[in-house]
Design a protein around this motif. Sequence first.
Motif, PDB file in Angstrom:
ATOM      1  N   GLN A  27       0.572  -1.700  -0.416  1.00 19.18           N
ATOM      2  CA  GLN A  27       0.017  -0.511  -0.347  1.00 19.18           C
ATOM      3  C   GLN A  27       1.329   1.944  -0.284  1.00 19.18           C
ATOM      4  O   GLN A  27       1.235   1.509   0.940  1.00 19.18           O
ATOM      5  N   SER A  64      -2.206  -0.333   9.560  1.00 24.13           N
ATOM      6  CA  SER A  64      -2.180   0.649   8.266  1.00 24.13           C
ATOM      7  C   SER A  64      -2.674   2.347   8.794  1.00 24.13           C
ATOM      8  O   SER A  64      -2.362   2.886   8.176  1.00 24.13           O
ATOM      9  N   PHE A  84      -3.615   3.809   5.179  1.00 21.40           N
ATOM     10  CA  PHE A  84      -4.583   3.621   5.457  1.00 21.40           C
ATOM     11  C   PHE A  84      -5.819   4.745   5.323  1.00 21.40           C
ATOM     12  O   PHE A  84      -5.979   5.242   6.717  1.00 21.40           O
TER      13      PHE A  84
END
Length: 372
Positions: free
Chosen positions: A122, A172, A177
Amino acid sequence: MFTTVWTASPQLPSEGFTPNWSREGFWRQSLRQVVRLSGGGGRVRIRLSNAYGTSALRVAGASVMASGSPVSLTFGSEWSAEVPARGEVVSDAAHLAVSAGESVTVTLYFDAATGPATFHAQAFTSSWRGEGDLLACTGGEGFDAVSESWYFLSAVEVDAGRTDGIALFGDSLTDGFGSTVGADRRWSDVLAELTGRPVLNAGIGGNLLLNDSAWYGEKGVHRLRRDVLERPGVDTLVVLLGLNDIGFSETDEQPTYKPAPVVEADELIAGYRELIRQARGRGVKVIGCTLLPFGGSDHWGEHAAKVSHEVNEWIRCSGEYDAVVDLQRVMADPGDPDRLRAAYDFGDHLHPNDQGYAVMAEATALRLQGRL
């Protein structure tokens, strides 16, 4: 003396959270990646990781660009490099003036098949792929495929001579995120702006403190050395990890959330103590962050509530960290301390939005300045 001003923690090739090229790798292709630096200097070098490669990785060429034309990189005075299986290489330093907050473009060319690629799932920003050798391209011509992951590139370092770097270590919530893709509004980005210090993001979405995961990286107690303590210039570690250890066992049956054992507070506390031991063994100060409220999310349940309360109380009161940032209290809904404040909620009751990440960074900056 070189200082690390950008990092991405390596992960095993996998499907990841979004479509990516890690399983297929690269062949006769160029890969262009843009990263935002948290410090400046007059010379730049990069680290390439083949941590999960089972054979040597050939890099036929590499270049770096800030503004103007790309500057070719060498490795031991050679234009190409071979990265050993399970290893990494560091480029020679290139003369390129860069500033904190500036983005640089790193382009790699692979003339031989790489096999599955060590990557970071990510990135929350775009990377591009194109056919052939595009090392000298200043624009985007020829790059016709896009991904939201980083590949092989694990660090950028500059000759800043600084030893006051801050490394954020987590899952995350640290990876970013819920932040706006392409806008560089992660917790780490804002903290670098507020402090004027190099800030490294050593987050991996879904990461666990106590267990390895095929999707979410090696467990925190194992990857800390590689992802933080071996990076030049780091003197402060900020830990925000453990929520997935608590919450995965509460989720519905999903193949990615494995392993998902039911853990107790004392197991997590032992893990935190191991992180503290490793960091202090390298002379690094350790700041502990309480876990954010996550009531109403798919990680929440009766056991998760109990363990998160116990863990947060230990973080606040044990005195084992050098300092504590109480993010649970900073981020909580005033009417329900087990839930994220609505204004900070990305929408899943688990991850902050841009405003929430900015609040986390502000609280951390105040603690670093001794004002909270």
